[in-house]
Design an enzyme around this catalytic site. Structure first.
Site, PDB file in Angstrom:
ATOM      1  N   HIS A  72      23.062  25.070  39.970  1.00  0.00           N
ATOM      2  CA  HIS A  72      24.500  24.617  40.485  1.00  0.00           C
ATOM      3  C   HIS A  72      24.096  24.097  41.982  1.00  0.00           C
ATOM      4  O   HIS A  72      23.624  24.811  42.689  1.00  0.00           O
ATOM      5  CB  HIS A  72      25.353  25.626  40.584  1.00  0.00           C
ATOM      6  N   CYS A 122      27.883  19.431  38.779  1.00  0.00           N
ATOM      7  CA  CYS A 122      29.242  19.832  39.414  1.00  0.00           C
ATOM      8  C   CYS A 122      29.771  18.637  40.276  1.00  0.00           C
ATOM      9  O   CYS A 122      29.513  18.416  41.495  1.00  0.00           O
ATOM     10  CB  CYS A 122      29.110  21.240  40.331  1.00  0.00           C
ATOM     11  N   HIS A 129      30.712  20.610  35.426  1.00  0.00           N
ATOM     12  CA  HIS A 129      31.964  20.976  36.105  1.00  0.00           C
ATOM     13  C   HIS A 129      32.628  19.904  36.455  1.00  0.00           C
ATOM     14  O   HIS A 129      32.058  19.201  37.505  1.00  0.00           O
ATOM     15  CB  HIS A 129      31.722  22.085  37.421  1.00  0.00           C
ATOM     16  N   ASP A 177      36.377  23.457  36.106  1.00  0.00           N
ATOM     17  CA  ASP A 177      36.257  23.996  37.066  1.00  0.00           C
ATOM     18  C   ASP A 177      37.394  24.705  37.781  1.00  0.00           C
ATOM     19  O   ASP A 177      38.212  25.587  37.475  1.00  0.00           O
ATOM     20  CB  ASP A 177      35.501  22.981  38.218  1.00  0.00           C
ATOM     21  N   HIS A 178      37.862  24.121  39.092  1.00  0.00           N
ATOM     22  CA  HIS A 178      38.885  24.726  39.556  1.00  0.00           C
ATOM     23  C   HIS A 178      40.218  23.825  39.183  1.00  0.00           C
ATOM     24  O   HIS A 178      40.284  22.828  38.551  1.00  0.00           O
ATOM     25  CB  HIS A 178      38.931  24.550  41.131  1.00  0.00           C
ATOM     26  N   TYR A 180      41.220  29.208  40.558  1.00  0.00           N
ATOM     27  CA  TYR A 180      41.235  29.860  39.068  1.00  0.00           C
ATOM     28  C   TYR A 180      42.445  30.158  38.483  1.00  0.00           C
ATOM     29  O   TYR A 180      42.653  30.962  37.633  1.00  0.00           O
ATOM     30  CB  TYR A 180      40.273  30.839  38.953  1.00  0.00           C
TER      31      TYR A 180
END
Length: 394
Positions: free
Chosen positions: A233, A271, A298, A351-352, A368
């Protein structure tokens, strides 16, 4: 793409039933209760796997098997920690789990200064404010030499910002930065944090790369042997902070990794929310150059602000990330693999997400909450469906 969802285990306020209703088929999780560096036993892995499968889902990706700080500093008991990591990979493979996301960020994992940044529509996002971070580093942490990392204008703005902070503002900022965000395996007090930074005083980018190479040369052959794909990552944010080097931030860093250990087990997590913070990172080019080694994605977006080192997490289809072109490049890579007889989809998680709607009234893990990620997953799913229909339907 395989639609997945990060789940922090039985204590996560978002349940596996929620995950399934969101439309995900795969779970991304880790054994957070096992201390950093210790071996994940087959028994513990199977216990978690059974919980996931009983909910009608599969454990698609491990995120993360954390790397002990001794490995990063090449000190202490690092050889034993590496041996433990190798055994964990063998145990995961024995249990049928073959994609492992990890990172090599020193001391801090991902970091933000504001966990409740209010957007114009009333939802809340995560934000990294360069000036607030400078105020923390120079006036709260008081790191020697920190001024060298900032412009004169930023130094003046940080002093001005610090002067207006209440004690609660200072405490909250400190907590946000060093107490550990979801997925980070370490949280610190201010004194502990200073001591950990001190361990890196003689470690520059070249030395950290050297230590990373030792890890890769020990781990990747084992991963290759047991059929595990390692997916590093990127740094978040993708640049040096707190005087610490960062070595997974650019396409040049990706190339260095491939050149260091040229194995297909040595791969990447794409990501977009981390790499995309830097304007000089061409995300689509990264995917095209390293597509065969991208084993996990992500997909979220960020928005750079007036100070280009300040950013907030934008809606998935807005911000600085061209999500259409990113998804198209990933789908093209999947079809390239299919033409070679490989049927495996690339796991993707949104992801978020923004804290919004009913989640504004709940206690959630920063970034999250359920509804914001549900929205993001649905949006990215729609982009993929349109691309598949427009370009790949026969």
């Amino acid at each position: 793409m395989e639609q997945t969802w990060r789940w922090y285990g039985p204590n996560d306020p978002v349940s596996l039933a929620d995950v399934r209703q969101a439309g995900a088929t795969g779970v991304v999780t880790a054994l957070h209760h096992i201390p950093n560096g210790e071996v994940w036993s087959v028994e513990e892995i199977l216990k978690r796997k059974a919980i996931i499968e009983d909910a009608g889902l599969v454990w698609s990706v491990v995120e993360s098997v954390p790397i002990h700080e001794d490995i990063k500093t090449h000190t202490g008991n690092y050889e034993q920690w590496i041996a433990n990591y190798q055994q964990t990979l063998r145990n995961l493979a024995q249990c049928g789990i073959r994609t492992v996301c990890y990172n090599f960020m020193p001391v801090l994992d991902w970091t933000r200064t504001d966990l409740e940044y209010v957007l114009p529509d009333g939802s809340k996002a995560l934000r990294f404010d360069q000036i607030e971070f400078a105020a923390f580093e120079m006036h709260i942490l008081k790191r020697p030499g920190a001024e060298a990392d900032y412009t004169e204008e930023e130094i003046a703005q940080a002093a001005e910002r610090f002067a207006t902070m209440s004690d609660e503002d200072k405490a909250r900022l400190t907590r946000n930065i060093i107490a550990g965000l979801p997925g980070a395996e370490e949280g610190y007090t201010l004194d502990q944090f200073r001591k950990h930074l001190e361990l890196y005083k003689d470690i520059d980018k070249a030395k950290l790369r050297e230590n990373f190479a030792v890890f890769l040369k020990a781990i990747i052959p084992v991963a290759e042997e047991v059929g595990v794909r390692m997916a590093v990552h990127p740094d978040d944010p993708p640049r040096p902070i707190l005087g610490l080097p960062r070595i997974v931030s650019t396409i040049e860093d990706m190339q260095w990794m491939v050149d260091t250990v040229n194995s297909m087990a040595n791969g990447f997590t794409m990501c977009t929310g981390s790499y995309g913070v830097r304007a000089d990172n061409d995300l689509v080019d990264m995917i095209k150059q390293f597509g065969p080694r991208i084993y996990f994605t992500h997909l979220r977006s960020t928005m750079r602000e007036d100070n280009p080192k300040t950013f907030h997490e934008a809606a998935h289809l807005n911000g600085d990330v061209d999500m259409y072109e990113v998804v198209k490049a990933i789908v093209e890579e999947e079809h390239r693999r299919k033409a070679e007889g490989k049927e495996d989809l690339i796991p993707m998680r949104p992801d978020h997400g923004h804290q919004m709607l009913d989640d504004l009234k709940k206690k959630t893990n920063p970034g999250y909450s359920a509804i914001g990620r549900l929205k993001g997953l649905a949006e990215v799913r729609g982009v993929e469906l349109a691309i598949q229909r427009a370009f790949f339907s026969r």
